[in-house]
Design an enzyme around this catalytic site. Structure first.
Site: not given
Ligand code: GLN
Length: 487
Positions: A79, A154, A178
């Site tokens: 990532k 994400s 994420s």
């Molecule tokens: N969807 C969540 C957010 O938008 C989690 C994102 C994540 O775990 N990096 O913050």
């Protein structure tokens, strides 16, 4: 041997050990899959072909010289928010375009030491803010099961690359879901380790009290292998915990009995608006675990309903502070101004996308004097209540079963105009980060439209061995993880 890219880490490490294939052959098959498919999937931001082949050659040489290990010569996708020395690290943001990582994150250094091969960087929501990978400044990644749909986020590039066999495994990060959510949307296994299990040194910070690095893989065993390699105390991260790292992978045997295990089912996790196909798949998974010998107990996590509100206060507050460092002076993009203030303003206006700006504004607001007590402090108190719910629950059970998301992957563009709607989808994953516990997502079915559905298995802090055991037993006695998308 053909199609080595379709195999798992543990299968490939056996083949390598037996001299039936080389790391160079594996990397070549992975590169061929990327060439054939990534035009459709868009998982990769940058691919380091020459370096990947060089690393593979070095791994083959080391093996010939007697080096061993499950990760020696295994290609991984990373990532784009983890520092891999010499590779770009943009966090899918224009503000970091052109930035090259000057050092290895601790997790990366450990994997490098184990002989893993770093293929390149995969797409994500900008600064890991989002649930669909659509907030990337660079490209839209598509779900390999249906390219009209999002891969989740994400860590959407990580999950899509693994599901499309464009990587043997990948690393993601999980601040509020994420890793687990894109793994569920793409039919992969995703592990969010306990807070403090893996050093965060070299992981670009989003919300420091919630972030954890973790694997996205084809099997539970592969997640165990990666976890074991990355876990442990690191003096560069004072929140990493000094506990012996168990031999997670070895503990996953062919004994798939869950006798003696108590699994909790939280009433609150079958939320309003939950898709019936998701609820049914998780219900069937529960029955399957009972057939394997587990006892099911009903539990209650009454404060879960506040998780979204609490998460979006704490995460944005921390993000507003963490992202202050991107000022046009120290990293990446710089837009000149008449004085430093104008330079900061112009750089940040041009460099950050709308979702990141929204979060910085919200986070700055909840931390501002006058509102701090009403929002931030209160959110921290409710966070403790959410943690206490889990502490009480784990007195009644060894692990908790739940859905990962209220629905399977939705269409690209479906939620981009309504950020609140997207935030609500994090209802089942954010409590885990707020409590600091561990969570695993494993495939447990498909919708009628052919999109994967995930089962979430939650464990108390540092009880990864429990959730891996349950996940492995479930996975090895079901067929969901063996299905492949037609791309
Ligand atoms: N969807 C969540 C957010 O938008 C989690 C994102 C994540 O775990 N990096 O913050």
């Amino acid at each position: 041997m053909a199609n080595l890219n379709t195999k798992t880490i543990s299968e490939l490490s056996d083949l390598l050990e037996q001299g039936k294939c080389t790391s160079v052959e594996i990397v070549n098959d992975v590169l061929a899959a990327i060439d054939a498919r990534d035009g459709k999937i868009n998982a990769y931001l940058t691919l380091d072909r020459a370096s990947a082949l060089k690393q593979a050659e070095a791994a083959d040489k080391a093996r010939a010289a007697g080096k061993k290990g499950a990760l020696l010569g295994i290609p991984l996708a990373i990532k784009d928010l983890l520092n891999v020395k010499g590779q770009p690290c943009t966090c899918s943001s224009k503000i970091l375009e052109g930035y090259i990582a000057p050092y290895d994150a601790t997790a990366i250094a450990k994997l490098r030491e184990a002989g893993a091969v770093f293929l390149g960087r995969v797409n994500m929501d900008e600064f890991a803010m989002g649930s669909s990978t659509e907030s990337s400044a660079f490209k839209k990644t598509r779900n390999p099961w249906n390219t009209d749909h999002v891969p989740g986020g994400s860590s959407g590039g990580s999950a899509a690359s693994v599901a499309a066999d464009e990587a043997v495994a990948a690393l993601g990060s999980d601040t509020g879901g994420s890793i687990r959510q894109p793994a569920a949307f793409c039919g992969c296994v995703g592990l969010k380790p306990t807070y403090g299990m893996i050093s965060r040194y070299g992981l670009t910070a989003f919300a420091s009290s919630l972030d954890q690095i973790g694997p996205i893989t084809k099997t539970v065993k592969d997640s165990a292998i990666l976890l074991e390699a990355m876990a442990g105390k690191d003096e560069m991260d004072s929140t990493s915990i000094d506990l012996p790292v168990p031999n997670f992978a070895k503990e996953l045997t062919d004994d798939h009995s869950l006798k003696g295990m108590k699994l909790g089912l939280p009433n609150e996790y079958f939320v309003d608006g939950m898709d019936t196909e998701v609820a049914t798949a998780v219900w069937n998974a529960k029955k399957h675990c009972q057939e394997l010998g587990a006892e099911i107990v009903n539990i209650s996590l009454p404060h879960s309903k506040y998780a979204i509100a609490v998460y979006y206060i704490i995460a944005t507050a921390e993000a507003s502070a963490n992202l202050a460092r991107f000022d046009g002076i120290r990293y990446g993009l710089r837009k000149d101004g008449a004085d430093p203030i104008e330079l900061y303003g112009k750089t940040r206006a041009a460099g950050f996308g709308p979702e990141v700006k929204r979060r910085i504004i919200l986070g700055t607001y909840v931390l501002s004097s006058g509102y701090y007590d009403a929002y931030y402090l209160r959110a921290q108190k409710v966070r403790t209540l959410i943690r206490n719910d889990f502490t009480a629950a784990f007195k009644q059970c060894d692990a908790i079963l739940a859905p990962v998301t209220p629905t399977p992957a939705y269409k690209i563009g479906e939620k981009t105009n309504d950020p609140l709607k997207m935030y609500l989808d994090d209802i089942l994953t954010t409590p885990v980060n707020l409590a600091g516990i561990c969570g695993l997502s494993v495939p447990c079915g498909f919708s009628k439209a052919g999109l994967p559905i995930g089962l979430q298995i939650l464990g108390d802090s540092f009880k990864e061995a429990n959730i891996l055991k349950i996940g492995h037993a479930y996975e090895q006695t079901t067929d969901w993880h063996r299905q492949k998308p037609r791309i």
